[in-house]
Design a protein around this motif. Structure first.
Motif, short mmCIF file in Angstrom:
data_model
loop_
_atom_site.label_atom_id
_atom_site.label_comp_id
_atom_site.label_asym_id
_atom_site.label_seq_id
_atom_site.Cartn_x
_atom_site.Cartn_y
_atom_site.Cartn_z
N LEU A 225 0.85 -1.20 0.00
CA LEU A 225 0.00 0.00 0.00
C LEU A 225 0.88 1.24 0.00
O LEU A 225 1.99 1.22 0.55
CB LEU A 225 -0.90 0.03 1.23
CG LEU A 225 -2.08 -0.93 1.33
CD1 LEU A 225 -2.82 -0.70 2.64
CD2 LEU A 225 -3.05 -0.78 0.15
N ASP A 226 0.36 2.32 -0.61
CA ASP A 226 1.03 3.61 -0.50
C ASP A 226 0.77 4.18 0.90
O ASP A 226 -0.21 3.82 1.55
CB ASP A 226 0.49 4.57 -1.56
CG ASP A 226 0.91 4.16 -2.97
OD1 ASP A 226 1.97 3.51 -3.10
OD2 ASP A 226 0.16 4.47 -3.91
N PRO A 227 1.65 5.07 1.36
CA PRO A 227 1.50 5.62 2.72
C PRO A 227 0.16 6.29 3.00
O PRO A 227 -0.26 6.38 4.14
CB PRO A 227 2.65 6.62 2.82
CG PRO A 227 3.67 6.09 1.88
CD PRO A 227 2.90 5.51 0.73
N ASP A 228 -0.53 6.77 1.96
CA ASP A 228 -1.81 7.44 2.17
C ASP A 228 -3.01 6.51 1.98
O ASP A 228 -4.16 6.95 2.04
CB ASP A 228 -1.94 8.65 1.24
CG ASP A 228 -1.86 8.26 -0.23
OD1 ASP A 228 -1.43 7.12 -0.53
OD2 ASP A 228 -2.22 9.09 -1.09
N GLU A 229 -2.75 5.21 1.78
CA GLU A 229 -3.84 4.25 1.61
C GLU A 229 -4.11 3.53 2.93
O GLU A 229 -3.24 3.43 3.79
CB GLU A 229 -3.49 3.23 0.53
CG GLU A 229 -3.38 3.81 -0.86
CD GLU A 229 -3.06 2.75 -1.90
OE1 GLU A 229 -3.84 2.61 -2.86
OE2 GLU A 229 -2.04 2.05 -1.75
N THR A 230 -5.33 3.02 3.07
CA THR A 230 -5.70 2.30 4.28
C THR A 230 -6.53 1.07 3.92
O THR A 230 -7.21 1.04 2.88
CB THR A 230 -6.53 3.17 5.25
OG1 THR A 230 -7.71 3.61 4.58
CG2 THR A 230 -5.72 4.37 5.72
N VAL A 231 -6.50 0.08 4.80
CA VAL A 231 -7.40 -1.07 4.71
C VAL A 231 -8.71 -0.70 5.39
O VAL A 231 -8.71 -0.17 6.50
CB VAL A 231 -6.78 -2.31 5.39
CG1 VAL A 231 -7.77 -3.47 5.41
CG2 VAL A 231 -5.48 -2.72 4.68
N ASP A 232 -9.82 -0.93 4.73
CA ASP A 232 -11.12 -0.58 5.28
C ASP A 232 -11.44 -1.51 6.47
O ASP A 232 -11.53 -2.72 6.31
CB ASP A 232 -12.20 -0.74 4.20
CG ASP A 232 -13.56 -0.19 4.64
OD1 ASP A 232 -13.74 0.07 5.83
OD2 ASP A 232 -14.43 -0.04 3.76
N GLY A 233 -11.62 -0.92 7.64
CA GLY A 233 -11.91 -1.70 8.84
C GLY A 233 -13.38 -1.69 9.22
O GLY A 233 -13.72 -2.11 10.33
N SER A 234 -14.25 -1.25 8.32
CA SER A 234 -15.68 -1.24 8.62
C SER A 234 -16.18 -2.67 8.83
O SER A 234 -15.81 -3.58 8.09
CB SER A 234 -16.48 -0.58 7.50
OG SER A 234 -16.01 0.71 7.23
N TRP A 235 -17.03 -2.84 9.82
CA TRP A 235 -17.55 -4.18 10.14
C TRP A 235 -18.91 -4.03 10.80
O TRP A 235 -19.09 -3.10 11.60
CB TRP A 235 -16.58 -4.87 11.11
CG TRP A 235 -16.94 -6.30 11.40
CD1 TRP A 235 -16.47 -7.41 10.75
CD2 TRP A 235 -17.88 -6.77 12.36
NE1 TRP A 235 -17.07 -8.53 11.26
CE2 TRP A 235 -17.95 -8.17 12.25
CE3 TRP A 235 -18.70 -6.16 13.30
CZ2 TRP A 235 -18.77 -8.96 13.05
CZ3 TRP A 235 -19.55 -6.91 14.11
CH2 TRP A 235 -19.57 -8.32 13.96
#
Length: 238
Positions: A225-235
């Motif tokens: 991932l690029d530093p400004d990307e995130t894994v979506d933690g919605s649950w």
């Protein structure tokens, strides 16, 4: 202190719904349902009720998806029912379980519930926007055994908890195995798990968010991932 062996599994583990989809791919916004299973298990993991669906997804099933679940475009077109009918019946079956106060187990719940939500919107079916209570063995396993090495696929986790899984990537087999893994987790971690399925649901929201943040850091460190990307933690739904 009471010995751990005397702790009983939480009440919610004695009657659980189970849910799984097999699909045309892994994009919850655009991929389609091919097969589905919704059922209920008793305290011993015995199947009390079970319903399976085969849909004609209305789009070709990619070879990669067929390689996973074994279902071809030709088979789905010849034997599957209209996708709108299937989606509506799955939604109704899940609503019936939740309305009865029974938690639903889904392994990697945001995938199945999010894809179902988008399919419902696509076909003009009223979607389930906030399913609860949901139990996700993937999230619970990571929360209580965070540092165990190796993959966390259903096949691997089922083997770890001595749960039989015949026919992996077949909706009914995966759904039932996930339910039994949830019950194995309930037994193993009984002293620490919430007694209420709704409380466990709430805790999983926080656990999933923290797990996604940790995975984001790892993916950035290895360049995935690029530093400004995130894994979506919605649950349990995205």
């Amino acid at each position: 202190m009471e010995p751990l062996a005397l702790f009983r599994s939480p009440e919610w583990s004695r009657l659980i719904g189970v849910f799984d989809l097999e699909t045309t791919g892994v994009d919850v916004t655009s991929d389609r349902i091919v097969t589905a299973h919704v059922g209920v298990l008793d305290a011993g993991g015995t199947v009390l009720t079970a319903r399976d669906w085969l849909a004609d997804p209305g789009v070709p099933i990619p070879e990669g998806a067929t390689a996973v679940h074994g279902l071809t475009t030709e088979h789905a077109r010849a034997h599957g029912r209209p996708a709108r009918d299937v989606v509506g019946e799955i939604v109704d079956a899940l609503r019936g379980i939740l309305d009865a106060g029974i938690p639903i187990v889904a392994y990697n719940a945001p995938y199945d519930f999010s894809l179902l939500k988008n399919e419902a919107v696509r076909h003009g079916v009223e979607p389930i926007l906030a399913p609860a209570p949901v139990i996700d063995p993937l999230v619970v396993d990571k929360a209580y055994d965070r540092w165990r090495r190796g993959k966390r696929t259903l096949t691997v986790v089922a083997q770890h908890y001595a749960v039989r899984l015949d026919g992996a990537h077949e909706a009914s087999a995966d759904a039932v195995a996930a339910g039994r893994v949830a019950q194995a987790l309930a037994e193993r971690y009984a002293p620490w798990l919430p007694a209420s399925a709704h409380e466990l649901h709430t805790r999983q929201i926080s656990w999933a968010r923290a797990q996604a943040a940790s995975l984001t850091e790892y993916f950035i460190s290895i360049g995935r991932l690029d530093p400004d990307e995130t894994v979506d933690g919605s649950w349990p739904i995205r």
